[in-house]
Design an enzyme around this catalytic site. Structure first.
Site, mmCIF file in Angstrom:
data_model
loop_
_atom_site.group_PDB
_atom_site.id
_atom_site.type_symbol
_atom_site.label_atom_id
_atom_site.label_comp_id
_atom_site.label_asym_id
_atom_site.label_seq_id
_atom_site.Cartn_x
_atom_site.Cartn_y
_atom_site.Cartn_z
ATOM 1 N N SER A 177 0.536 -1.488 0.149
ATOM 2 C CA SER A 177 0.384 0.102 -0.058
ATOM 3 C C SER A 177 0.872 1.356 0.060
ATOM 4 O O SER A 177 2.271 1.313 0.475
ATOM 5 C CB SER A 177 -1.342 -0.299 1.450
ATOM 6 O OG SER A 177 -1.809 -1.092 1.041
HETATM 7 N N1 SAM Z 1 -0.572 -5.458 4.296
HETATM 8 C C1 SAM Z 1 0.172 -5.231 3.134
HETATM 9 C C2 SAM Z 1 1.797 -4.598 2.608
HETATM 10 O O1 SAM Z 1 1.999 -4.148 3.612
HETATM 11 O O2 SAM Z 1 2.107 -5.387 2.374
HETATM 12 C C3 SAM Z 1 -0.836 -5.062 1.800
HETATM 13 C C4 SAM Z 1 -2.060 -6.024 1.585
HETATM 14 S S1 SAM Z 1 -2.056 -5.599 0.028
HETATM 15 C C5 SAM Z 1 -3.308 -4.867 -0.090
HETATM 16 C C6 SAM Z 1 -3.512 -6.802 0.201
HETATM 17 C C7 SAM Z 1 -2.921 -8.802 0.328
HETATM 18 O O3 SAM Z 1 -4.340 -8.885 0.993
HETATM 19 C C8 SAM Z 1 -2.520 -8.768 -0.613
HETATM 20 O O4 SAM Z 1 -1.191 -9.745 -0.135
HETATM 21 C C9 SAM Z 1 -4.003 -10.821 -0.434
HETATM 22 O O5 SAM Z 1 -2.547 -11.628 -1.353
HETATM 23 C C10 SAM Z 1 -3.976 -10.024 0.777
HETATM 24 N N2 SAM Z 1 -5.243 -11.437 0.988
HETATM 25 C C11 SAM Z 1 -6.361 -11.387 0.615
HETATM 26 N N3 SAM Z 1 -7.686 -12.010 1.187
HETATM 27 C C12 SAM Z 1 -6.972 -12.887 1.777
HETATM 28 C C13 SAM Z 1 -8.160 -13.233 3.058
HETATM 29 N N4 SAM Z 1 -8.470 -13.725 2.917
HETATM 30 N N5 SAM Z 1 -6.897 -13.763 4.022
HETATM 31 C C14 SAM Z 1 -5.586 -13.612 4.080
HETATM 32 N N6 SAM Z 1 -5.191 -12.580 2.998
HETATM 33 C C15 SAM Z 1 -5.522 -12.507 2.196
#
Ligand code: SAM
Length: 200
Positions: A51
């Site tokens: 992000s």
């Molecule tokens: N917080 C992260 C960072 O600092 O890089 C950015 C997160 S990214 C915008 C969203 C993440 O949520 C992705 O890596 C995605 O694979 C994960 N995600 C989506 N659905 C999920 C779920 N049900 N459980 C765990 N992770 C999930």
């Protein structure tokens, strides 16, 4: 980056200092290191994103973390937000559905000395009951709503921050354990998948 975040309205010095300590360039792809501190999201592996710094700062500020807090992050991605949370909280459990991202973040966070973060591979759209209750829960993927399981895993004085909306646009929602909610700025995240996420 910190000066720019201050100009953009981030007021919480603890958050700004925490972000100043985390080497963001280690969490982006090698070819993006030179632009790591610009205020934009960047692509990481598995079609996901790290992000933009303003959104990381704003969500962290809204979470109002204390040094005694036990925190759940839903969506580890690169591990950057988990490192920022780990600078402020007692400990962090961060869950990522892509095993390869979880593995990469786990080893990077260990290499950087973040020994108060546990990275778990799995679906955290329904939280991670094993380590509940949490004082703070941060969802870092676009969510259709806050699942009842997340509510149940929140401590009595707890807070959840999540981007809630449709797959195109969301608002940052702060939800308290008594169900009260406030809505903050508009954001755009990659979708939450899994049991309580968006259908692909
Ligand atoms: N917080 C992260 C960072 O600092 O890089 C950015 C997160 S990214 C915008 C969203 C993440 O949520 C992705 O890596 C995605 O694979 C994960 N995600 C989506 N659905 C999920 C779920 N049900 N459980 C765990 N992770 C999930």
């Amino acid at each position: 980056m910190i000066v720019q975040l201050r100009h953009m309205g981030i007021r919480d010095e603890r958050v700004l200092q925490a972000m100043a300590r985390v080497p963001r360039e280690r969490f982006v792809r090698e070819e993006d290191r030179e632009v790591a501190y610009g205020d934009h999201a960047l692509a990481i592996a598995e079609g996901q994103t790290i992000s933009q710094p303003y959104v990381v700062a704003r969500m962290t500020e809204l979470l109002d973390i204390g040094p005694e807090h036990h925190v759940l992050e839903v969506g580890t991605g690169s591990g950057y937000q988990a490192a920022v949370l780990a600078e402020l909280a007692r400990d962090v459990v961060s869950v990522e559905r892509h095993a390869s991202l979880a593995e990469h973040a786990r080893s990077l966070l260990a290499e950087l000395g973040y020994d108060n973060v546990r990275v778990v591979a799995g679906d955290a759209s329904v939280g991670f009951a094993e380590a509940a209750p949490y004082d703070r829960i941060l969802v870092t993927a676009a969510s259709p709503g806050i699942s009842p399981e997340l509510d149940r895993q929140l401590a009595p004085d707890g807070l959840i921050v999540a981007p809630v909306g449709d797959e195109e646009m969301q608002h940052l929602v702060v939800r308290r354990a008594d169900g009260r909610e406030t809505r903050h700025g508009a954001v755009k995240f990659v979708p939450l998948r899994g049991r309580a996420g968006f259908r692909p």
